[in-house]
Design a protein around this motif. Sequence first.
Motif, PDB file in Angstrom:
ATOM      1  N   ALA A 120      37.026  40.724  50.978  1.00 34.51           N
ATOM      2  CA  ALA A 120      36.159  41.864  51.275  1.00 34.51           C
ATOM      3  C   ALA A 120      34.906  41.783  50.409  1.00 34.51           C
ATOM      4  O   ALA A 120      34.966  41.340  49.252  1.00 34.51           O
ATOM      5  N   LYS A 121      33.768  42.212  50.971  1.00 33.88           N
ATOM      6  CA  LYS A 121      32.509  42.147  50.231  1.00 33.88           C
ATOM      7  C   LYS A 121      32.576  42.947  48.934  1.00 33.88           C
ATOM      8  O   LYS A 121      31.957  42.580  47.944  1.00 33.88           O
ATOM      9  N   ALA A 122      33.333  44.036  48.946  1.00 37.75           N
ATOM     10  CA  ALA A 122      33.439  44.885  47.758  1.00 37.75           C
ATOM     11  C   ALA A 122      34.199  44.197  46.619  1.00 37.75           C
ATOM     12  O   ALA A 122      34.059  44.575  45.461  1.00 37.75           O
ATOM     13  N   SER A 123      35.021  43.183  46.942  1.00 34.75           N
ATOM     14  CA  SER A 123      35.784  42.508  45.887  1.00 34.75           C
ATOM     15  C   SER A 123      35.064  41.341  45.246  1.00 34.75           C
ATOM     16  O   SER A 123      35.530  40.813  44.250  1.00 34.75           O
ATOM     17  N   VAL A 124      33.949  40.910  45.809  1.00 36.25           N
ATOM     18  CA  VAL A 124      33.240  39.735  45.289  1.00 36.25           C
ATOM     19  C   VAL A 124      32.773  39.944  43.841  1.00 36.25           C
ATOM     20  O   VAL A 124      32.963  39.045  43.007  1.00 36.25           O
ATOM     21  N   PRO A 125      32.196  41.092  43.459  1.00 37.62           N
ATOM     22  CA  PRO A 125      31.830  41.275  42.050  1.00 37.62           C
ATOM     23  C   PRO A 125      33.038  41.216  41.104  1.00 37.62           C
ATOM     24  O   PRO A 125      32.931  40.696  39.992  1.00 37.62           O
ATOM     25  N   SER A 126      34.186  41.705  41.554  1.00 38.78           N
ATOM     26  CA  SER A 126      35.394  41.626  40.723  1.00 38.78           C
ATOM     27  C   SER A 126      35.849  40.182  40.548  1.00 38.78           C
ATOM     28  O   SER A 126      36.299  39.791  39.468  1.00 38.78           O
ATOM     29  N   ILE A 127      35.718  39.395  41.602  1.00 37.34           N
ATOM     30  CA  ILE A 127      36.061  37.972  41.508  1.00 37.34           C
ATOM     31  C   ILE A 127      35.130  37.283  40.522  1.00 37.34           C
ATOM     32  O   ILE A 127      35.566  36.486  39.684  1.00 37.34           O
ATOM     33  N   ALA A 128      33.836  37.585  40.602  1.00 33.92           N
ATOM     34  CA  ALA A 128      32.869  36.992  39.670  1.00 33.92           C
ATOM     35  C   ALA A 128      33.177  37.394  38.235  1.00 33.92           C
ATOM     36  O   ALA A 128      33.110  36.561  37.327  1.00 33.92           O
ATOM     37  N   SER A 129      33.534  38.643  38.021  1.00 30.45           N
ATOM     38  CA  SER A 129      33.882  39.079  36.664  1.00 30.45           C
ATOM     39  C   SER A 129      35.134  38.369  36.165  1.00 30.45           C
ATOM     40  O   SER A 129      35.196  37.937  35.019  1.00 30.45           O
TER      41      SER A 129
ATOM     42  N   ILE B 234      32.150  29.758  47.171  1.00 36.22           N
ATOM     43  CA  ILE B 234      33.182  28.926  47.801  1.00 36.22           C
ATOM     44  C   ILE B 234      34.393  29.779  48.158  1.00 36.22           C
ATOM     45  O   ILE B 234      34.928  29.683  49.264  1.00 36.22           O
ATOM     46  N   ILE B 235      34.825  30.631  47.229  1.00 29.71           N
ATOM     47  CA  ILE B 235      35.969  31.513  47.494  1.00 29.71           C
ATOM     48  C   ILE B 235      35.649  32.449  48.656  1.00 29.71           C
ATOM     49  O   ILE B 235      36.482  32.675  49.539  1.00 29.71           O
ATOM     50  N   LYS B 236      34.433  32.982  48.670  1.00 30.76           N
ATOM     51  CA  LYS B 236      34.031  33.926  49.714  1.00 30.76           C
ATOM     52  C   LYS B 236      34.055  33.284  51.105  1.00 30.76           C
ATOM     53  O   LYS B 236      34.446  33.930  52.076  1.00 30.76           O
ATOM     54  N   TYR B 237      33.663  32.033  51.208  1.00 27.55           N
ATOM     55  CA  TYR B 237      33.627  31.368  52.508  1.00 27.55           C
ATOM     56  C   TYR B 237      34.961  30.754  52.911  1.00 27.55           C
ATOM     57  O   TYR B 237      35.210  30.567  54.091  1.00 27.55           O
ATOM     58  N   MET B 238      35.830  30.450  51.957  1.00 24.93           N
ATOM     59  CA  MET B 238      37.109  29.825  52.283  1.00 24.93           C
ATOM     60  C   MET B 238      38.232  30.836  52.506  1.00 24.93           C
ATOM     61  O   MET B 238      39.192  30.534  53.212  1.00 24.93           O
ATOM     62  N   LEU B 239      38.129  31.999  51.884  1.00 28.63           N
ATOM     63  CA  LEU B 239      39.187  33.000  51.981  1.00 28.63           C
ATOM     64  C   LEU B 239      38.634  34.292  52.572  1.00 28.63           C
ATOM     65  O   LEU B 239      37.452  34.604  52.396  1.00 28.63           O
ATOM     66  N   PRO B 240      39.482  35.055  53.244  1.00 30.84           N
ATOM     67  CA  PRO B 240      39.011  36.339  53.773  1.00 30.84           C
ATOM     68  C   PRO B 240      38.930  37.386  52.653  1.00 30.84           C
ATOM     69  O   PRO B 240      39.895  38.090  52.357  1.00 30.84           O
TER      70      PRO B 240
END
Length: 109
Positions: A43-52, A35-41
């Motif tokens: 970067a692909k590299a930050s997605v694992p950090s968001i999950a952590s 949801i965060i990935k599709y609603m906010l711009p």
Amino acid sequence: MDRGGGIILEEFPIIHTNIWDALIAVPVILIVTQIIKYMLPVAKASVPSIASGLGFIISIFIAHPNNLASGIFMGAFYGNAAVGVYASLKTNIRAFLDRRKKSKKTRSG
């Protein structure tokens, strides 16, 4: 605590968790991350950090609110498990679609 030989060992914390923590936390992290990935711009590299980060938040404040060491320890597992599940699903889906595309080409060609 002296266990012989003059070496002093510290006890590791006992972490009380159950399977429901992982069965609920990991899918929630996957869904919220998407949801965060599709609603906010993002970067692909930050997605694992968001999950952590989500794993730490869920573990420290919801699953293990009375034990910070357990919350940090299990939060790392929750976040990394969500990243691993996502990577595995993505790889399997891509392989399936590629195989399907190749089989259609060989039938029609």
